[in-house]
Motif scaffolding. Sequence first.
Motif, PDB file in Angstrom:
ATOM      1  N   LEU A 308       0.564  31.934  83.400  1.00 35.08           N
ATOM      2  CA  LEU A 308       0.368  33.315  82.953  1.00 35.08           C
ATOM      3  C   LEU A 308       1.495  33.734  82.017  1.00 35.08           C
ATOM      4  CD1 LEU A 308      -0.797  35.341  86.100  1.00 35.08           C
ATOM      5  CD2 LEU A 308      -2.180  34.366  84.278  1.00 35.08           C
ATOM      6  N   THR A 309       2.699  33.299  82.355  1.00 37.08           N
ATOM      7  CA  THR A 309       3.865  33.654  81.553  1.00 37.08           C
ATOM      8  C   THR A 309       3.747  33.080  80.150  1.00 37.08           C
ATOM      9  OG1 THR A 309       5.201  33.633  83.569  1.00 37.08           O
ATOM     10  CG2 THR A 309       6.377  33.595  81.476  1.00 37.08           C
ATOM     11  N   THR A 310       3.339  31.825  80.054  1.00 35.01           N
ATOM     12  CA  THR A 310       3.155  31.191  78.741  1.00 35.01           C
ATOM     13  C   THR A 310       2.180  31.993  77.889  1.00 35.01           C
ATOM     14  OG1 THR A 310       3.644  28.965  79.548  1.00 35.01           O
ATOM     15  CG2 THR A 310       2.312  29.129  77.547  1.00 35.01           C
ATOM     16  N   GLU A 311       1.050  32.357  78.463  1.00 30.63           N
ATOM     17  CA  GLU A 311       0.028  33.088  77.718  1.00 30.63           C
ATOM     18  C   GLU A 311       0.526  34.467  77.308  1.00 30.63           C
ATOM     19  OE1 GLU A 311      -3.791  33.146  79.658  1.00 30.63           O
ATOM     20  OE2 GLU A 311      -3.441  31.182  80.546  1.00 30.63           O
ATOM     21  N   ALA A 312       1.151  35.170  78.236  1.00 33.20           N
ATOM     22  CA  ALA A 312       1.554  36.552  77.965  1.00 33.20           C
ATOM     23  C   ALA A 312       2.673  36.642  76.929  1.00 33.20           C
ATOM     24  CB  ALA A 312       2.002  37.224  79.255  1.00 33.20           C
ATOM     25  N   LEU A 313       3.510  35.620  76.837  1.00 34.71           N
ATOM     26  CA  LEU A 313       4.615  35.635  75.880  1.00 34.71           C
ATOM     27  C   LEU A 313       4.242  35.027  74.537  1.00 34.71           C
ATOM     28  CD1 LEU A 313       7.618  34.484  78.140  1.00 34.71           C
ATOM     29  CD2 LEU A 313       7.093  36.817  77.403  1.00 34.71           C
ATOM     30  N   SER A 314       3.039  34.501  74.414  1.00 33.74           N
ATOM     31  CA  SER A 314       2.687  33.656  73.273  1.00 33.74           C
ATOM     32  C   SER A 314       2.484  34.395  71.957  1.00 33.74           C
ATOM     33  CB  SER A 314       1.424  32.854  73.597  1.00 33.74           C
ATOM     34  OG  SER A 314       0.313  33.731  73.774  1.00 33.74           O
ATOM     35  N   SER A 315       2.198  35.696  71.986  1.00 35.26           N
ATOM     36  CA  SER A 315       1.926  36.414  70.743  1.00 35.26           C
ATOM     37  C   SER A 315       2.529  37.808  70.774  1.00 35.26           C
ATOM     38  CB  SER A 315       0.420  36.521  70.502  1.00 35.26           C
ATOM     39  OG  SER A 315      -0.170  37.452  71.405  1.00 35.26           O
ATOM     40  N   TYR A 316       2.734  38.343  69.577  1.00 34.33           N
ATOM     41  CA  TYR A 316       3.290  39.697  69.455  1.00 34.33           C
ATOM     42  C   TYR A 316       2.395  40.711  70.141  1.00 34.33           C
ATOM     43  CZ  TYR A 316       4.505  44.172  67.344  1.00 34.33           C
ATOM     44  OH  TYR A 316       4.837  45.493  67.145  1.00 34.33           O
ATOM     45  N   GLU A 317       1.090  40.581  69.958  1.00 35.08           N
ATOM     46  CA  GLU A 317       0.155  41.549  70.532  1.00 35.08           C
ATOM     47  C   GLU A 317       0.247  41.572  72.058  1.00 35.08           C
ATOM     48  OE1 GLU A 317      -0.543  39.429  68.138  1.00 35.08           O
ATOM     49  OE2 GLU A 317      -0.912  40.823  66.468  1.00 35.08           O
ATOM     50  N   ARG A 318       0.372  40.411  72.679  1.00 36.21           N
ATOM     51  CA  ARG A 318       0.445  40.367  74.143  1.00 36.21           C
ATOM     52  C   ARG A 318       1.795  40.874  74.647  1.00 36.21           C
ATOM     53  NH1 ARG A 318      -2.983  34.974  75.979  1.00 36.21           N
ATOM     54  NH2 ARG A 318      -4.862  35.528  74.808  1.00 36.21           N
ATOM     55  N   ARG A 319       2.845  40.538  73.934  1.00 32.68           N
ATOM     56  CA  ARG A 319       4.163  41.050  74.330  1.00 32.68           C
ATOM     57  C   ARG A 319       4.203  42.574  74.178  1.00 32.68           C
ATOM     58  NH1 ARG A 319       5.612  36.567  71.127  1.00 32.68           N
ATOM     59  NH2 ARG A 319       6.319  37.929  69.432  1.00 32.68           N
ATOM     60  N   LEU A 320       3.627  43.072  73.091  1.00 32.27           N
ATOM     61  CA  LEU A 320       3.594  44.520  72.879  1.00 32.27           C
ATOM     62  C   LEU A 320       2.753  45.210  73.941  1.00 32.27           C
ATOM     63  CD1 LEU A 320       4.439  46.896  71.106  1.00 32.27           C
ATOM     64  CD2 LEU A 320       2.381  46.499  69.716  1.00 32.27           C
TER      65      LEU A 320
END
Length: 555
Positions: A308-320
């Motif tokens: 889950l961490t990999t996916e959530a950190l993978s793009s600006y949109e998800r981090r935002l």
Amino acid sequence: MLLGLTVIAVGAFIGWQWFVPNGKHVVPVFDQVNPIIHKGEVMNQGAIVEGESIKLPLEAVRQLLGSEEPIRYEPESESIILTTQDKVIHLKTDALTATMNQKPFELSFAAEKVGDNVFLPIAPLEELFGLQTEYDEETSIVTVRLPGESVQRAAVQAEEAAIRSEPTIKAPISEALLKGAVVRIWGEQEGWYRVQGPAGYIGFMKKSDVAISDIETVEEPARKKPFIAWKLYGQRINLTWEAVYSRNPDTSQIGELSGVNVVSPTWFELVDGKGKIRSKADADYVSWAHRKEMQVWALFSNSFEPDLTTEALSSYERRLNMIKQLLSYSQMYKIQGINIDFENVYPKDKENLVQFVRELTPLLHEQGLVVSIDVTPKSNSEMWSVFLDREALGKVVDYMMVMSYDEHWAASPKSGSVASLPWVERSIVRILEEDDVPAGKLLLGIPLYTRIWTEAEGENGEIKVSSKAVGMESIEALLEEKKLKPEYDPQTGQNYVEYEEDGALQRIWLEDETSIEARIQLVKKYDLAGIATWQRGFQKESVWGVMDDALQSRP
């Protein structure tokens, strides 16, 4: 006689040739159409210049700014993210719309991608980093200067002077200058200055042709006043974590928590790869804490789920997406900070975690929120230690909690202290010295629990080790029940006791007033920001006063 005259004539001609300056003009040749010059050196990549638009290659900008001022490009979405201590700019290639701290930021010229290279417009680079450019239309040279950079200047004092390709009058002329023209000096060699002329060319001028004038310095861009994370001057931080598993505690049963000035309830956790956050926040708990004059720095965890961490950190949109939720919850519940607790993370996500914190911190600071992160002591464990770039994180966050416990963990094959004093001290020193994290940002993590270790002989004569974590009051009750008297162990800096039960050896390295005071002496020795205790509920009530007295006393 004829031979002698011939020799004299040849010698005179050679001498005349030697002392007559070369009058040939040459145009320097560059590998790029629009070469970029910084501090008198030509960079490897060139710029794109179209009319009034100047765009610099991303890699050149990274080289100019260094890792202190990061620039991120994500090819999947063609997103470019620029971050400083107080600003986050997001733009995309071929788009004139951008955002600065989530507010619209209009661009006159768009970023663009040419082949594998991304080129950035000057406007956001000027806004964030104060980067300045000069462009000469005739030579197509782009000169770049950064805030704080200084260079000596000189004015031509001869009626005519030349910038030459080499430090000799026999070298061809790159740029001819008249009296009063100003050059920048980047070095000197055998009676010559290495200079950059008004047209941008780099070459050499005789020292006698110029007079030293002034020093030119690029001004620093206007910055907001630095964010002040801790306003209780003269008082160290005394934080305790509130573990919230299913429901929040009954605050009427908590007690006074003497000396505690920050509580960190484990309220927010990542639940999917798109960055959705589950909240267990409780307004009544916040009101209780504020009445007790304690700040609330709510903890946000990755649920210790690496995928889950990999996916959530993978793009600006998800981090935002995560950042927006944390901002919303912070405003809704009137909390004062966010404590990041990401554990069990793949090493490949190290840079993405740093990027998340870089994007998070300016936006939280804008809302007056303190940003802290929990880190383990340094070890070879990839998923629990190696993934943490403590040096990079230490440059961004306000505080870093060093979770100095579980030297011997629950399933450890060997019994031992949860956190012996020498091990704790080494953990702190390594982060201070190897990662250059300021002492004023570090909080020493202190365990309020201990482990009862059982060593029993197995079928093959091997010693099997098991343990269970217990709080201080449980240990006190056990000691009283069994009439046990602990003895001080100088190797661990703790009281120690052992006894036999059901044919097995029971061993306990105690967490008590002795160990707590010893740890706080480390806080004073290294002038750390304070302490963070895990977790409220494991302690005995008297420990709060002991910690407060030891922590806040001077010296």
